[in-house]
Scaffold this motif. Structure first.
Motif, short mmCIF file in Angstrom:
data_model
loop_
_atom_site.label_atom_id
_atom_site.label_comp_id
_atom_site.label_asym_id
_atom_site.label_seq_id
_atom_site.Cartn_x
_atom_site.Cartn_y
_atom_site.Cartn_z
N ALA A 154 0.96 -1.29 -0.01
CA ALA A 154 0.01 -0.03 0.04
C ALA A 154 0.89 1.45 0.01
O ALA A 154 0.34 2.26 -0.85
CB ALA A 154 -0.90 0.12 1.31
N ALA A 155 1.94 1.28 0.85
CA ALA A 155 2.71 2.08 0.78
C ALA A 155 3.50 2.61 -0.49
O ALA A 155 3.55 3.67 -0.98
CB ALA A 155 3.89 1.86 1.80
N VAL A 156 3.74 1.56 -1.10
CA VAL A 156 4.48 1.52 -2.59
C VAL A 156 3.49 2.40 -3.43
O VAL A 156 3.90 3.12 -4.26
CB VAL A 156 5.02 0.29 -3.25
N GLN A 157 2.32 1.99 -3.61
CA GLN A 157 1.39 2.40 -4.46
C GLN A 157 0.90 3.94 -4.06
O GLN A 157 0.82 4.65 -5.19
CB GLN A 157 -0.15 1.54 -4.27
N ARG A 158 1.35 4.36 -2.97
CA ARG A 158 0.82 5.59 -2.47
C ARG A 158 2.14 6.56 -3.14
O ARG A 158 2.22 7.72 -3.37
CB ARG A 158 0.32 5.87 -1.20
N ALA A 159 3.34 5.79 -2.66
CA ALA A 159 4.53 6.60 -2.85
C ALA A 159 4.98 6.86 -4.65
O ALA A 159 5.60 8.08 -4.81
CB ALA A 159 5.71 5.94 -2.33
N ILE A 160 4.63 5.96 -5.27
CA ILE A 160 4.82 6.13 -6.86
C ILE A 160 4.31 7.58 -7.53
O ILE A 160 5.32 8.13 -8.13
CB ILE A 160 4.54 4.89 -7.70
N PRO A 161 3.13 7.77 -7.51
CA PRO A 161 2.70 9.04 -7.75
C PRO A 161 3.41 10.41 -7.18
O PRO A 161 3.75 11.07 -7.90
CB PRO A 161 1.03 8.96 -7.60
N GLN A 162 3.72 10.16 -6.07
CA GLN A 162 4.21 11.32 -5.32
C GLN A 162 5.75 11.37 -5.84
O GLN A 162 6.27 12.54 -6.13
CB GLN A 162 4.35 11.03 -3.84
N TYR A 163 6.20 10.44 -6.12
CA TYR A 163 7.66 10.19 -6.59
C TYR A 163 7.80 11.03 -7.86
O TYR A 163 8.41 11.84 -8.10
CB TYR A 163 8.32 8.76 -6.42
N THR A 164 6.74 10.52 -8.81
CA THR A 164 6.79 10.99 -10.03
C THR A 164 6.42 12.52 -10.11
O THR A 164 7.27 13.17 -11.03
CB THR A 164 5.67 10.12 -10.95
N SER A 165 5.57 12.97 -9.40
CA SER A 165 5.37 14.40 -9.28
C SER A 165 6.43 14.94 -8.79
O SER A 165 6.73 16.19 -9.22
CB SER A 165 4.17 14.41 -8.02
N VAL A 166 7.42 14.48 -7.91
CA VAL A 166 8.51 15.39 -7.37
C VAL A 166 9.55 15.42 -8.42
O VAL A 166 10.26 16.17 -8.49
CB VAL A 166 8.95 14.96 -5.89
N SER A 167 10.06 14.04 -8.81
CA SER A 167 11.21 14.17 -9.45
C SER A 167 11.09 14.09 -11.01
O SER A 167 11.92 14.03 -11.70
CB SER A 167 11.87 12.46 -9.13
N HIS A 168 9.79 13.89 -11.47
CA HIS A 168 9.57 14.06 -12.77
C HIS A 168 10.22 12.76 -13.74
O HIS A 168 10.59 12.82 -14.84
CB HIS A 168 9.93 15.26 -13.43
N ARG A 169 10.14 11.56 -12.81
CA ARG A 169 10.83 10.36 -13.51
C ARG A 169 9.81 9.14 -13.29
O ARG A 169 8.99 9.32 -12.17
CB ARG A 169 12.09 9.90 -12.54
N CYS A 170 9.98 8.13 -13.89
CA CYS A 170 9.04 6.99 -13.35
C CYS A 170 9.77 5.88 -12.88
O CYS A 170 11.00 6.01 -12.95
CB CYS A 170 8.40 6.36 -14.92
N VAL A 171 9.16 5.05 -12.04
CA VAL A 171 10.04 4.18 -11.40
C VAL A 171 9.20 2.85 -11.17
O VAL A 171 7.93 2.84 -11.23
CB VAL A 171 10.31 4.53 -9.83
N GLU A 172 9.84 1.59 -11.33
CA GLU A 172 9.33 0.39 -10.82
C GLU A 172 9.61 -0.12 -9.76
O GLU A 172 10.98 -0.31 -9.31
CB GLU A 172 9.73 -0.58 -12.04
N VAL A 173 8.80 -0.39 -8.97
CA VAL A 173 9.05 -0.95 -7.48
C VAL A 173 8.93 -2.36 -7.26
O VAL A 173 7.62 -2.75 -7.63
CB VAL A 173 8.38 -0.11 -6.57
N GLN A 174 9.93 -3.27 -6.88
CA GLN A 174 9.56 -4.28 -6.82
C GLN A 174 9.58 -4.78 -5.27
O GLN A 174 10.80 -4.39 -4.68
CB GLN A 174 10.71 -5.32 -7.43
N ILE A 175 8.67 -5.57 -4.66
CA ILE A 175 8.89 -5.93 -3.20
C ILE A 175 9.62 -7.25 -3.21
O ILE A 175 8.90 -8.23 -3.79
CB ILE A 175 7.50 -5.83 -2.61
N ASP A 176 10.80 -7.45 -2.52
CA ASP A 176 11.55 -8.66 -2.33
C ASP A 176 10.82 -9.57 -1.52
O ASP A 176 10.32 -9.35 -0.36
CB ASP A 176 12.90 -8.38 -2.11
N LYS A 177 10.17 -10.71 -2.12
CA LYS A 177 9.51 -11.66 -1.13
C LYS A 177 10.64 -13.12 -0.99
O LYS A 177 10.06 -13.86 -0.24
CB LYS A 177 8.30 -12.22 -1.97
N GLU A 178 11.67 -12.92 -1.68
CA GLU A 178 12.92 -14.02 -1.32
C GLU A 178 13.60 -13.59 -0.05
O GLU A 178 13.78 -14.61 0.81
CB GLU A 178 13.32 -14.23 -2.63
N VAL A 179 14.12 -12.41 -0.18
CA VAL A 179 14.88 -12.03 0.96
C VAL A 179 14.26 -10.80 1.69
O VAL A 179 13.91 -10.04 0.99
CB VAL A 179 16.37 -11.35 0.36
#
Length: 226
Positions: A146-171
Motif C-alpha cells: 500500500a505504501a508503494v502504491q501511494r509513493a509512486i505517484p508522489q515520487y513521479t510528481s516530485v522527481s518527474h521520473r518513472c520508477v518500477e518498485v519490486q517488493i522482495d519476497k525472497e529476501v
C-alpha cells in the motif's frame, strides 16, 4: 783566654736550650699548620658531603613530587573514565529503551502505515533509480504494498521520473526487527536503510550533542558542538 769547664758547660746548656726552644716552636708551627690543613680539609669534606646529601634529598623530593603528580593524574583520568563510562551506559540504556518503544509503533496500524508511506517515498527519492527493490518484514508486506502504491505517484510528481518498485519476497527483513524498509537499486549495490532501528541510530548520532547537553549539561571544555 781559655774557657773554664764551667763556662763551657754553661754555653752548651744555653745552646741546647736555644735548640730545644727552636725545635719546640717549629713543632708547634708544624702542629698548627697541620691542624689548620686538617680543619680546612675536614670542612671541605663536610661541605662536599652536605651538598651531596642536599642534592640527594632534593632529587628524592622531586621524584616524590613527580610520583604524586603522576598518581593524581592517573586518579583523575580513572575518575574521568568512570564518569564517561557511566554516562555512556546511561545513554545506551536510554537508546535501548527507545528501541523497545519502537516496537509499540507497529501496534498502531494507522500511524505505522503513514510512517511506511514516508519511509518508502524517501528511499525512492534518495536513490532516483528507474527500478528499485524494497525489502520488509514478512508481516509488513500488505502495508508496504500500500505504501508503494501511494509513493509512486508522489515520487513521479516530485522527481518527474518513472520508477518500477519490486517488493522482495525472497529476501526479507527479520520478523523480530521493529519494522521499516530497506530500499535497493536494481543491482543491489546501493541501499537506503530506512528501518526503524537505522533511523533511530541515525537520529541519535545527529542529536548526540543535544542529548548529552540535556542529560549532563554543557561541556565547559568544548566551545562548539560538532
Amino acid at each position: 783566654m781559655a774557657l773554664s769547664d764551667v763556662d763551657v758547660q754553661k754555653q752548651i746548656k744555653h745552646m741546647m736550650a736555644f735548640i730545644e726552644q727552636e725545635a719546640n716552636e717549629k713543632a708547634e708551627e708544624i702542629d698548627a699548620k697541620a691542624e689548620e690543613e686538617f680543619n680546612i680539609e675536614k670542612g671541605r669534606l663536610v661541605q662536599t658531603q652536605r651538598l651531596k646529601i642536599m642534592e640527594y634529598y632534593e632529587k628524592k623530593e622531586k621524584q616524590i613530587e613527580q610520583q604524586k603528580k603522576i598518581q593524581m593524574s592517573t586518579m583523575r583520568n580513572q575518575a574521568r573514565l568512570k564518569v564517561l563510562r557511566a554516562r555512556n551506559d546511561l545513554i545506551s540504556e536510554l537508546l535501548n529503551d527507545a528501541k523497545l518503544r519502537l516496537s509499540r509503533i507497529v501496534t498502531d496500524p494507522k500511524f505505522y502505515q503513514g510512517l511506511l508511506d514516508k519511509l518508502v517515498l524517501q528511499g525512492l527519492l534518495r536513490l532516483l533509480e528507474p527500478v528499485v527493490i524494497v525489502r520488509c518484514r514478512p508481516q509488513d508486506h500488505l502495508l508496504v504494498e500500500a505504501a508503494v502504491q501511494r509513493a509512486i505517484p508522489q515520487y513521479t510528481s516530485v522527481s518527474h521520473r518513472c520508477v518500477e518498485v519490486q517488493i522482495d519476497k525472497e529476501v526479507q527483513l527479520a520478523a523480530d526487527t521493529t519494522g521499516g524498509v530497506e530500499v535497493y537499486s536494481s543491482d543491489q549495490r546501493i541501499m537506503v536503510s530506512n528501518t526503524l532501528e537505522s533511523r533511530l541510530d541515525l537520529l541519535s548520532q545527529q542529536k548526540m550533542p543535544e542529548i548529552r547537553k540535556a542529560l549532563f549539561g554543557a561541556n565547559a571544555n568544548r566551545k562548539f558542538f560538532v
